[in-house]
Design a protein around this motif. Sequence first.
Motif, PDB file in Angstrom:
ATOM      1  N   HIS A  96       0.824  -1.210   0.000  1.00  0.00           N
ATOM      2  CA  HIS A  96       0.000   0.000   0.000  1.00  0.00           C
ATOM      3  C   HIS A  96       0.861   1.265   0.000  1.00  0.00           C
TER       4      HIS A  96
ATOM      5  N   SER B  38      -4.913   2.446  -6.961  1.00  0.00           N
ATOM      6  CA  SER B  38      -5.780   3.162  -6.026  1.00  0.00           C
ATOM      7  C   SER B  38      -6.807   2.217  -5.415  1.00  0.00           C
TER       8      SER B  38
ATOM      9  N   GLY C 204      -5.523   0.192  -2.623  1.00  0.00           N
ATOM     10  CA  GLY C 204      -5.193   0.869  -1.374  1.00  0.00           C
ATOM     11  C   GLY C 204      -3.969   1.752  -1.421  1.00  0.00           C
ATOM     12  N   CYS C 205      -3.376   1.943  -2.620  1.00  0.00           N
ATOM     13  CA  CYS C 205      -2.233   2.852  -2.757  1.00  0.00           C
ATOM     14  C   CYS C 205      -2.737   4.273  -3.000  1.00  0.00           C
ATOM     15  N   GLU C 206      -2.110   5.230  -2.367  1.00  0.00           N
ATOM     16  CA  GLU C 206      -2.428   6.625  -2.651  1.00  0.00           C
ATOM     17  C   GLU C 206      -1.706   7.026  -3.928  1.00  0.00           C
TER      18      GLU C 206
END
Length: 271
Positions: free
Chosen positions: A102, A127, A130-132
């Motif tokens: 993440h 995204s 869960g990755c910004e």
Amino acid sequence: MLSPGALRAHLVATRLAGEVATPREAGLRSYRLLAAGDPRVLLGLEPDGRWGEADVLRLMAERCGVSDDPRQVAGGDVIDPERTVAALDAFAERLGEAAGRHVPVLIGTGHPHRLLGFYAALADALSTAGCEVLSPSQGVSVDITTRFGLRRYNLDYVRGVAFVREAAGRERGGAPGAHSHSPLPVRVALGGALEAGGPLPGLVIGDHGWVCGAGQLGFETIGLADTDDPSLFVGEAEGRVSVVVPLDDAVRSSYYRPLTRYVLKRACLSR
């Protein structure tokens, strides 16, 4: 998802690999300029080693499959589709690792007209996982020296993908703009993220100066590169770039869609 064999066939049929449209002359010229330390070809990379023209040619033959014969000075260039598929597998592995941890990601391109769709699909999948997906310094001016002189651009983002557009061009958020090799946009983006107190990217994805510029600053980077972009492969050889996928970076945007599906499936990020 395409099988590796079907993917290889697609690469060759669309000239993403195999016999590509990139002129041999363009590749050899870039190898000479890199050996001479020309910043237009280094794209923000500062190599540790001494890279002569013959060294660069040997590296490109190893990483891309171009001819290692310096007497071959004309015609189209060649990319080994087996090398492209292997690099796409490694690219997908890095994506999967980033998604699993993440980490924040920064995605940017110097080929917005061709590659925006490819990168935007990655941004959406990361995204969702869960990755910004970062967008620092949006709208900030970037002055880039081009063959037409000093030009002012603005840093913009569409669907999570950064690029530059001419400051006097279309409104922010519209269709993408300028082709750029410069590392200045990624430096501006990373500087903006730092000034804002973060987060900083755990992975930078892109091409041209986005990869070399971020890799030189110590960020993990993965990207795509044509046979006339040797600096990315030098960065990979020296450990500043994690993965470089050799392919023609200027074919029709629709030709990259099967690669998107293949990579996302391999990374366990497809829906």
